[in-house]
Design an enzyme around this catalytic site. Structure first.
Site, PDB file in Angstrom:
ATOM      1  N   CYS A   1       6.465   9.919  -0.214  1.00 12.16           N
ATOM      2  CA  CYS A   1       5.350  10.818   0.057  1.00 12.16           C
ATOM      3  C   CYS A   1       5.251  11.777  -1.105  1.00 12.16           C
ATOM      4  O   CYS A   1       6.247  12.341  -1.530  1.00 12.16           O
ATOM      5  CB  CYS A   1       5.592  11.582   1.354  1.00 12.16           C
ATOM      6  SG  CYS A   1       4.351  12.861   1.649  1.00 12.16           S
TER       7      CYS A   1
ATOM      8  N   HIS B   1       4.492   4.766  12.600  1.00  9.77           N
ATOM      9  CA  HIS B   1       4.782   4.657  11.170  1.00  9.77           C
ATOM     10  C   HIS B   1       5.782   5.759  10.826  1.00  9.77           C
ATOM     11  O   HIS B   1       5.479   6.935  10.974  1.00  9.77           O
ATOM     12  CB  HIS B   1       3.456   4.832  10.419  1.00  9.77           C
ATOM     13  CG  HIS B   1       3.555   4.829   8.928  1.00  9.77           C
ATOM     14  ND1 HIS B   1       3.172   3.746   8.174  1.00  9.77           N
ATOM     15  CD2 HIS B   1       3.973   5.763   8.051  1.00  9.77           C
ATOM     16  CE1 HIS B   1       3.351   4.020   6.873  1.00  9.77           C
ATOM     17  NE2 HIS B   1       3.836   5.245   6.784  1.00  9.77           N
TER      18      HIS B   1
ATOM     19  N   ARG C   1       0.838  -1.205   0.000  1.00 18.05           N
ATOM     20  CA  ARG C   1       0.000   0.000   0.000  1.00 18.05           C
ATOM     21  C   ARG C   1       0.876   1.261   0.000  1.00 18.05           C
ATOM     22  O   ARG C   1       1.048   1.903  -1.018  1.00 18.05           O
ATOM     23  CB  ARG C   1      -0.948   0.000   1.213  1.00 18.05           C
ATOM     24  CG  ARG C   1      -2.107   0.989   1.102  1.00 18.05           C
ATOM     25  CD  ARG C   1      -1.787   2.453   1.358  1.00 18.05           C
ATOM     26  NE  ARG C   1      -1.237   2.697   2.700  1.00 18.05           N
ATOM     27  CZ  ARG C   1      -0.799   3.887   3.093  1.00 18.05           C
ATOM     28  NH1 ARG C   1      -0.832   4.920   2.273  1.00 18.05           N
ATOM     29  NH2 ARG C   1      -0.285   4.040   4.310  1.00 18.05           N
ATOM     30  N   ASP C   2       1.491   1.564   1.140  1.00 18.94           N
ATOM     31  CA  ASP C   2       2.269   2.797   1.206  1.00 18.94           C
ATOM     32  C   ASP C   2       3.454   2.733   0.251  1.00 18.94           C
ATOM     33  O   ASP C   2       3.866   3.747  -0.316  1.00 18.94           O
ATOM     34  CB  ASP C   2       2.747   3.042   2.646  1.00 18.94           C
ATOM     35  CG  ASP C   2       3.074   4.504   2.898  1.00 18.94           C
ATOM     36  OD1 ASP C   2       2.701   5.351   2.065  1.00 18.94           O
ATOM     37  OD2 ASP C   2       3.703   4.814   3.931  1.00 18.94           O
TER      38      ASP C   2
ATOM     39  N   HIS D   1       8.926   7.367   8.154  1.00 17.75           N
ATOM     40  CA  HIS D   1       9.626   7.424   6.876  1.00 17.75           C
ATOM     41  C   HIS D   1      11.081   7.799   7.150  1.00 17.75           C
ATOM     42  O   HIS D   1      11.393   8.437   8.157  1.00 17.75           O
ATOM     43  CB  HIS D   1       8.960   8.435   5.943  1.00 17.75           C
ATOM     44  CG  HIS D   1       7.643   7.974   5.426  1.00 17.75           C
ATOM     45  ND1 HIS D   1       7.404   7.694   4.106  1.00 17.75           N
ATOM     46  CD2 HIS D   1       6.487   7.703   6.068  1.00 17.75           C
ATOM     47  CE1 HIS D   1       6.163   7.281   3.951  1.00 17.75           C
ATOM     48  NE2 HIS D   1       5.574   7.273   5.126  1.00 17.75           N
TER      49      HIS D   1
ATOM     50  N   ASN E   1       9.441   4.678   3.155  1.00 13.05           N
ATOM     51  CA  ASN E   1       9.237   4.074   4.461  1.00 13.05           C
ATOM     52  C   ASN E   1      10.539   3.473   4.975  1.00 13.05           C
ATOM     53  O   ASN E   1      11.440   3.154   4.216  1.00 13.05           O
ATOM     54  CB  ASN E   1       8.208   2.938   4.338  1.00 13.05           C
ATOM     55  CG  ASN E   1       6.835   3.435   3.980  1.00 13.05           C
ATOM     56  OD1 ASN E   1       6.082   3.877   4.837  1.00 13.05           O
ATOM     57  ND2 ASN E   1       6.512   3.391   2.692  1.00 13.05           N
TER      58      ASN E   1
END
Lengths: 307, 307
Positions: free
Chosen positions: A242, A209, A15-16, A211, A251
């Protein structure tokens, strides 16, 4: 310093990791998922049920979800999906997701840019999303985005994060998480916010979470664990980024995180060599290099070579 | 957790950064040095006085040293140089270095591979090097290499590190440092070793040197600071590596470290924007990309753009 024996890693590369990549075929996602579940990881963020026009890379959410039962059955993996509102939550439960992640941005400007609602309006929707999730047999996790910084509003007032977490706990969220959406936070700020939130979150599972946009992702993750966080998101190879920070790294990499935790005496469900193989698959499916350190250097292998 | 108000950064791009690069002209080194001193950093590892055939990139040590007085005068910078034995120490003091770094590998196999002597033999030389340094008006820092792991001997017994540090303190070393030579350590191991060494090092300046080879460099540096380390080596752009880990990333990047410390409320002498410019110069002089995160992402700039 009190360190836990175990930290739960959720793999978010599907996903991310993929959300700002050019769309890849479902078969490539399934190849990546095969490699991911082979690591032993027990939780996977599989996709997002959001606008296909806004996030074309995840437009196949339903098709991917239809493939998940076999992985769930063979590997005992729990699959979560991110949603931005009730419509997405309805789609996610209809698709059989185990857990719904509902994101509330702590800053108004990011919230409006992301979902067209203020923070208060998004917070007000937690109850609806929770009801949809629970009625559909899923759990709900509320993720507070821009928990430290917003690219538009500047540093986030921690009281705004506390307010969202408090509302989420009162409404009956099953998990709470905080996200460093734009990759700006640093260990001391992490410690401060986690300690502030711990009494609010109480006994609920509490995740974070990060990055690695400014190099401090793993340092922040370790600080979070020392402050009481027991759940961390990470992405195979460090895939992901992002949209607001072009060219920045993504990430924190699962394999780098597993290495750091393992050598700090903290267990995860993830096998390091399998995680490096998954990172290799992630690099293959997106077709470009990834920022992972372990993907270059490998595990430490000592005493096997002679000078 | 008790964090200091200030940590001293030593910029090592000119020595550890360049040592495995193809040799660059002296003029390029001076351009890099100009950019480095413009950051405000007060300590610079300028070169090594070692065998020119083993480290051709630093064969110009005397020529570089001859250029240092003007930087010392205008910027108040202290210049150090690494040496591997008495011959190098004599060269370094003759060249007017302010501080001599003498490296002792805690593992026999690395020590033999590096300098052809056992750890005990290298430790025995501390007294000679210290006398040469002090007679020449320089200070001496003893750096314990392979303080956590050796590529040949495996994990290093912390007692071996303690023994070297104890000998160095008794002989009258001015500073002690520990180095993660092959970039394998992780925060918890750092905390353990620093806490073990603190009573040995006592009030002497105590530094640490990390590589980011496996992504944990900044996490380890922050753990070191929380455990009592007040001096850290770093390299502009993350320039540098280890001959034993080809393809691996190098030293922790100065600008990434400054960012992390600044936002943790810890001052350094280094201006972040100037450090990013120095990293840019470092990239130019070596002619290839560098692993620094800030060089890509820049400082966090918040609230200046609108969605």
């Amino acid at each position: 310093m009190s360190l836990p024996e175990h930290v739960t890693i959720r793999e978010v590369c599907l996903r991310d990791g993929l959300q700002i990549e050019a769309p890849i075929p479902l078969a490539a996602k399934l190849a990546l998922l095969e490699a991911v579940v082979a690591t032993g990881v027990r939780e996977v963020e599989a996709t997002a049920f959001v606008s296909p026009s806004k996030v074309p890379a995840l437009a196949d959410a339903e098709a991917l979800a239809a493939e998940l039962p076999r992985f769930r059955d063979t590997h005992g993996v729990e699959f979560s999906a991110l949603v931005a509102g009730p419509g997405g939550a309805n789609r996610a439960v209809a698709a059989g997701m185990d857990s719904i992640e509902y994101v509330v941005s702590a800053s108004d400007a990011h919230s409006r840019a992301n979902v067209g609602r203020s923070t208060a309006e998004s917070t007000d929707l937690i109850a609806d999303i929770a009801r949809i999730a629970h009625d559909g047999g899923a759990t709900i996790e509320v993720i507070v985005a821009t928990a430290w910084d917003c690219p538009f509003d500047g540093p986030t007032d921690p009281a705004r994060v506390v307010d969202i977490a408090t509302a989420a706990v009162e409404i009956g969220a099953d998990r709470i998480a905080i996200a460093d959406t734009i990759g700006t936070t640093t260990p001391r700020r992490v410690t401060t916010l986690v300690e502030l939130l711990r009494p609010v979150v109480g006994d609920l599972p509490f995740g974070a979470h990060f990055h690695n946009t400014r190099g401090a992702g793993l340092a922040s993750a370790y600080a979070a664990v020392t402050a009481g966080i027991r759940r961390l998101d990470s992405s195979a190879g460090g895939l992901g980024g992002c949209p607001f920070a072009p060219g920045a790294t993504g990430n924190i990499a699962t394999e780098d995180l597993v290495y750091l935790l393992r050598d700090s005496g903290i267990g995860t469900d993830v096998d390091l060599q399998a995680a490096i193989r998954a990172a290799d698959v992630a690099r293959d499916v997106v077709g470009h290099d990834l920022p992972s350190a372990l993907l270059r250097a490998g595990d430490r292998v000592l005493g096997r070579v002679r000078p």
